[in-house]
Design an enzyme around this catalytic site. Sequence first.
Site, PDB file in Angstrom:
ATOM      1  N   CYS A   1       2.806   6.703  10.647  1.00 57.53           N
ATOM      2  CA  CYS A   1       2.627   7.216   9.100  1.00 57.53           C
ATOM      3  C   CYS A   1       3.947   8.275   8.622  1.00 57.53           C
ATOM      4  O   CYS A   1       4.006   8.941   8.108  1.00 57.53           O
ATOM      5  CB  CYS A   1       1.583   8.042   8.945  1.00 57.53           C
TER       6      CYS A   1
ATOM      7  N   GLN B   1       3.598   5.219   4.963  1.00 59.83           N
ATOM      8  CA  GLN B   1       4.919   4.692   5.807  1.00 59.83           C
ATOM      9  C   GLN B   1       4.214   3.597   6.888  1.00 59.83           C
ATOM     10  O   GLN B   1       3.160   3.159   6.588  1.00 59.83           O
ATOM     11  CB  GLN B   1       5.238   5.589   6.460  1.00 59.83           C
TER      12      GLN B   1
ATOM     13  N   THR C   1       2.453   1.965  10.063  1.00 60.11           N
ATOM     14  CA  THR C   1       1.201   2.058  10.924  1.00 60.11           C
ATOM     15  C   THR C   1       0.892   0.960  11.630  1.00 60.11           C
ATOM     16  O   THR C   1       1.603   0.025  11.672  1.00 60.11           O
ATOM     17  CB  THR C   1       0.031   2.622  10.327  1.00 60.11           C
TER      18      THR C   1
ATOM     19  N   ARG D   1       0.942  -1.259  -0.050  1.00 60.01           N
ATOM     20  CA  ARG D   1       0.088  -0.046  -0.162  1.00 60.01           C
ATOM     21  C   ARG D   1       0.755   1.432  -0.017  1.00 60.01           C
ATOM     22  O   ARG D   1       2.210   1.316   0.057  1.00 60.01           O
ATOM     23  CB  ARG D   1      -0.989  -0.035   1.147  1.00 60.01           C
TER      24      ARG D   1
END
Length: 211
Positions: A167, A72, A74, A69
Amino acid sequence: MLPVVVRQLGLQAYETTWCAMRAFTDARTSETPSEIWVLEHPPVFTQGQAGKAEHILDPGDIPVVQSDRGGQVTYHGPGQLIVYLLLDLKALNMGIRSLVTAMENVVIQLLADYGIEAAARPEAPGVYVDEKKIAALGLRVRRGYTYHGLALNLDLDLAPYTCINPCGYAGQEVTRLRDLGVDLDIQQAGAALVELLCHDLNLQPRWTEND
């Protein structure tokens, strides 16, 4: 209105669901109805496609999965609503940026329905309440079809966020609905969010249980 199948999948391992999303996307055609998956994950850190290792500070016993995806690192865990969007952008007649904006807007609307003022930040996709992140977004587009989606913090343990730069932002604080005085479970929040999203995207949902 375009039909969309909405699946309530319960608690599902991240990697299993990720593989299922990719398989669905690779196999679908222009005749395949889009789908929305509503679920939650066991504890896991996921790293975006261009994610940087330095944003994972101390994962401890929580697994780290390199995903495809956007964005950053998560955290996902029980008590967090996951809504995965397996949509046909061409059929929706929209681009990825417009879809991201729609996702942010429906989360903001859901929170507004409970008296919570939230906002998006153009430099950092997601939804924030008083600068604290309450919802994360990340999508992948393949062959004009999207997968992955959004995560909304309902009542999950926030401690693992201290083990990462959420993130990619050092010191980014996070929050959850329970701390804002709203008690919603996965089914309630999922139903409300999907209803808002389908209305915004002109989709006709058909709910189905896990099969």
